[in-house]
Scaffold this active site. Sequence first.
Site, PDB file in Angstrom:
ATOM      1  N   GLY A   1       0.839  -1.198   0.000  1.00 50.23           N
ATOM      2  CA  GLY A   1       0.000   0.000   0.000  1.00 50.23           C
ATOM      3  C   GLY A   1       0.869   1.240   0.000  1.00 50.23           C
ATOM      4  O   GLY A   1       2.022   1.211  -0.456  1.00 50.23           O
ATOM      5  N   SER A   2       0.321   2.310   0.531  1.00 49.14           N
ATOM      6  CA  SER A   2       1.024   3.591   0.436  1.00 49.14           C
ATOM      7  C   SER A   2       2.199   3.650   1.409  1.00 49.14           C
ATOM      8  O   SER A   2       2.213   2.979   2.444  1.00 49.14           O
ATOM      9  CB  SER A   2       0.050   4.726   0.743  1.00 49.14           C
ATOM     10  OG  SER A   2      -0.490   4.548   2.032  1.00 49.14           O
ATOM     11  N   THR A   3       3.175   4.468   1.064  1.00 51.22           N
ATOM     12  CA  THR A   3       4.351   4.622   1.918  1.00 51.22           C
ATOM     13  C   THR A   3       3.944   5.192   3.275  1.00 51.22           C
ATOM     14  O   THR A   3       4.493   4.797   4.308  1.00 51.22           O
ATOM     15  CB  THR A   3       5.390   5.510   1.203  1.00 51.22           C
ATOM     16  OG1 THR A   3       5.828   4.793   0.041  1.00 51.22           O
ATOM     17  CG2 THR A   3       6.601   5.797   2.077  1.00 51.22           C
TER      18      THR A   3
ATOM     19  N   GLY B   1       2.651   2.394   5.316  1.00 49.27           N
ATOM     20  CA  GLY B   1       3.803   1.515   5.578  1.00 49.27           C
ATOM     21  C   GLY B   1       4.640   2.022   6.738  1.00 49.27           C
ATOM     22  O   GLY B   1       5.062   1.258   7.614  1.00 49.27           O
TER      23      GLY B   1
ATOM     24  N   GLU C   1       5.590  -3.474   0.856  1.00 48.33           N
ATOM     25  CA  GLU C   1       5.734  -3.140  -0.566  1.00 48.33           C
ATOM     26  C   GLU C   1       4.974  -1.837  -0.766  1.00 48.33           C
ATOM     27  O   GLU C   1       3.747  -1.815  -0.698  1.00 48.33           O
ATOM     28  CB  GLU C   1       5.171  -4.281  -1.412  1.00 48.33           C
ATOM     29  CG  GLU C   1       5.754  -4.322  -2.811  1.00 48.33           C
ATOM     30  CD  GLU C   1       4.979  -3.445  -3.779  1.00 48.33           C
ATOM     31  OE1 GLU C   1       5.301  -2.226  -3.862  1.00 48.33           O
ATOM     32  OE2 GLU C   1       4.065  -3.957  -4.434  1.00 48.33           O
TER      33      GLU C   1
ATOM     34  N   CYS D   1       2.142   0.600  -8.474  1.00 48.81           N
ATOM     35  CA  CYS D   1       3.259   1.129  -7.676  1.00 48.81           C
ATOM     36  C   CYS D   1       4.549   1.140  -8.485  1.00 48.81           C
ATOM     37  O   CYS D   1       5.406   1.984  -8.277  1.00 48.81           O
ATOM     38  CB  CYS D   1       3.419   0.351  -6.382  1.00 48.81           C
ATOM     39  SG  CYS D   1       3.366  -1.407  -6.635  1.00 48.81           S
TER      40      CYS D   1
ATOM     41  N   GLU E   1       4.601  10.266  -5.726  1.00 56.22           N
ATOM     42  CA  GLU E   1       3.786   9.255  -6.414  1.00 56.22           C
ATOM     43  C   GLU E   1       2.370   9.785  -6.616  1.00 56.22           C
ATOM     44  O   GLU E   1       1.720  10.210  -5.661  1.00 56.22           O
ATOM     45  CB  GLU E   1       3.749   7.971  -5.590  1.00 56.22           C
ATOM     46  CG  GLU E   1       3.025   6.855  -6.324  1.00 56.22           C
ATOM     47  CD  GLU E   1       2.987   5.556  -5.547  1.00 56.22           C
ATOM     48  OE1 GLU E   1       2.649   5.580  -4.354  1.00 56.22           O
ATOM     49  OE2 GLU E   1       3.286   4.510  -6.144  1.00 56.22           O
TER      50      GLU E   1
HETATM   51  P1  ADP Z   1      -4.401   4.373  -0.420  1.00 50.13           P
HETATM   52  O1  ADP Z   1      -4.006   5.558   0.434  1.00 50.13           O
HETATM   53  O2  ADP Z   1      -3.873   4.442  -1.774  1.00 50.13           O
HETATM   54  O3  ADP Z   1      -5.863   4.026  -0.342  1.00 50.13           O
HETATM   55  P2  ADP Z   1      -3.535   2.670   1.652  1.00 50.13           P
HETATM   56  O4  ADP Z   1      -2.108   2.438   1.922  1.00 50.13           O
HETATM   57  O5  ADP Z   1      -4.306   3.586   2.557  1.00 50.13           O
HETATM   58  O6  ADP Z   1      -3.650   3.127   0.176  1.00 50.13           O
HETATM   59  O7  ADP Z   1      -4.339   1.302   1.597  1.00 50.13           O
HETATM   60  C1  ADP Z   1      -3.750   0.032   1.446  1.00 50.13           C
HETATM   61  C2  ADP Z   1      -4.360  -0.922   2.445  1.00 50.13           C
HETATM   62  O8  ADP Z   1      -3.983  -0.510   3.763  1.00 50.13           O
HETATM   63  C3  ADP Z   1      -5.885  -0.954   2.457  1.00 50.13           C
HETATM   64  O9  ADP Z   1      -6.294  -2.296   2.657  1.00 50.13           O
HETATM   65  C4  ADP Z   1      -6.237  -0.080   3.648  1.00 50.13           C
HETATM   66  O10 ADP Z   1      -7.483  -0.386   4.225  1.00 50.13           O
HETATM   67  C5  ADP Z   1      -5.106  -0.432   4.592  1.00 50.13           C
HETATM   68  N1  ADP Z   1      -4.844   0.569   5.648  1.00 50.13           N
HETATM   69  C6  ADP Z   1      -5.069   1.898   5.615  1.00 50.13           C
HETATM   70  N2  ADP Z   1      -4.682   2.479   6.767  1.00 50.13           N
HETATM   71  C7  ADP Z   1      -4.187   1.477   7.561  1.00 50.13           C
HETATM   72  C8  ADP Z   1      -3.611   1.422   8.858  1.00 50.13           C
HETATM   73  N3  ADP Z   1      -3.466   2.506   9.605  1.00 50.13           N
HETATM   74  N4  ADP Z   1      -3.204   0.220   9.343  1.00 50.13           N
HETATM   75  C9  ADP Z   1      -3.321  -0.883   8.587  1.00 50.13           C
HETATM   76  N5  ADP Z   1      -3.861  -0.914   7.350  1.00 50.13           N
HETATM   77  C10 ADP Z   1      -4.291   0.257   6.838  1.00 50.13           C
END
Ligand code: ADP
Length: 480
Positions: free
Chosen positions: A237-239, A242, A259, A293, A390
């Site tokens: 997912g997003s940095t 992460g 990732e 990504c 990004e």
């Molecule tokens: P975007 O910002 O592009 O939507 P995210 O990184 O937020 O991407 O989302 C990727 C995944 O991480 C999704 O399944 C989302 O629900 C999950 N997610 C978002 N915030 C959290 C968090 N604080 N802890 C764990 N998982 C999360």
Amino acid sequence: MFKSSWTYHEAPESTDHIQIKEQYELYINGAFTKPVEGKYFDTINPSNNQKIASIAEASKKDVDKAVKAAKKAFKGWAALSGKERGKYIFRIARLIQERAREFAVIESLDGGKPIRESRDIDIPLAANHFFYYAGWADKLAYAFPNRKVKPVGVAGQIIPWNFPLLMAAWKLAPALATGNTVVLKPAETTPLTALKLAEIIHDSGLPKGVVNIVTGAGATGAEIVNHPEVDKIAFTGSTGVGKYIQNAIAGTHKKVTLELGGKGANIIFEDAAIDQAVEGIINAIFFNQGHVCCAGSRLFVQESVANVVIQKLKDRMETLIVGDPLDKNTDIGAINSKKQLQTIENYIKIGLNEGGEIYQPNCNLPKKGNWCAPTLFLNVSQSHRIVQEEIFGPVLAIQTFRTIDEVIEKANNTPYGLSAGVWTQTGSKIFHLTQKLNAGVIWANTFNKFDATSPFGGYKESGFGREGGLHGLSSYVTFD
Ligand code: ADP
């Protein structure tokens, strides 16, 4: 992945015989289970912003039930022979193949990607991933010679919305092959194919509790990350998220792989096959609406061929069809969510405010739903935000270069290090660049090609750990 303009028209993919329920529950301990707090959220079709179905929202208590089920199932699953585990994984792979059309249509409905991509790329690759890791299940002694390996335990897996079924496959297959049990959470905008996968997993007869699928947004993800009985987190997912996860688990026993984002450099040398390179640029940035990504979102063209490459690129962009994801002619589908569309539109404004020169082809965007025309920016430099950050959309930033050293320096000058592409007829240039570019995946004379046997992952703020290939097994085992 993109076809050149066709002269005939195929009918949109029909949704006949595609089973979508009105309401989906959580898959915990081998049963479809109502959420303890009784909350549901909508999953939306991004091509018209209409509701498709209600989805259970897992709370702390539901996540706890799922983790407990995974923990209980762990001993028996880990004790099975690799050959037996492999049989289940092969069965899941075959069931995905059997229901491939249904998966493809649902993926495009729920996420907005063109049916040609979900049909020809996402779903077959997801099945391949299960086949590939099923094959490793009874060969772990060869994967790790002279070492005694054990599974890690309960894996918490959190996946994004850009390749929903494929990311579920990337995470589940190696975890199961090595004897772990799993709690997996799909992204809140694209839960449907993971829930369809839960049905298949159920049909496969996999022992209960080995795979649990819980739905919800960030708060549900955070409950998985923070649960004390989860032994490993695998996140894509997003940095930003992460970094949050890495902070949250600091000082705990949990293993982690991340990732994250990217800002891939796609480098075109003057001796490249120019027409192929132009197709490669299109595929690198517009595949999956740029929600990738490892997208080639920064283009570097050698100065001597810049004019011709940019003109050909603009001409090719005129032929791209933006529209109904279920239409087999569509090249660029719907942007996954309103929120993501706002992010992309905001970056386009930033690009303009910073003095970038924009180009968008004449395309009729549909009235309803979330749409963005393919976009490129000229007149940008290393310090522009659209070159550094990004965007995760169909927006390309173009720069030129003269020498190899110059392009290496520019390509490496971002916080990310996930992917890069090199287009040249000279083999030695390819080898030189693959040594010097800080990127986990480097394609030569192609882009965005994926294969279950190849490791994938990043450097720097793109994360760490590898998924795919032999390397993908390592993060799911510990050594005695
Ligand atoms: P975007 O910002 O592009 O939507 P995210 O990184 O937020 O991407 O989302 C990727 C995944 O991480 C999704 O399944 C989302 O629900 C999950 N997610 C978002 N915030 C959290 C968090 N604080 N802890 C764990 N998982 C999360």
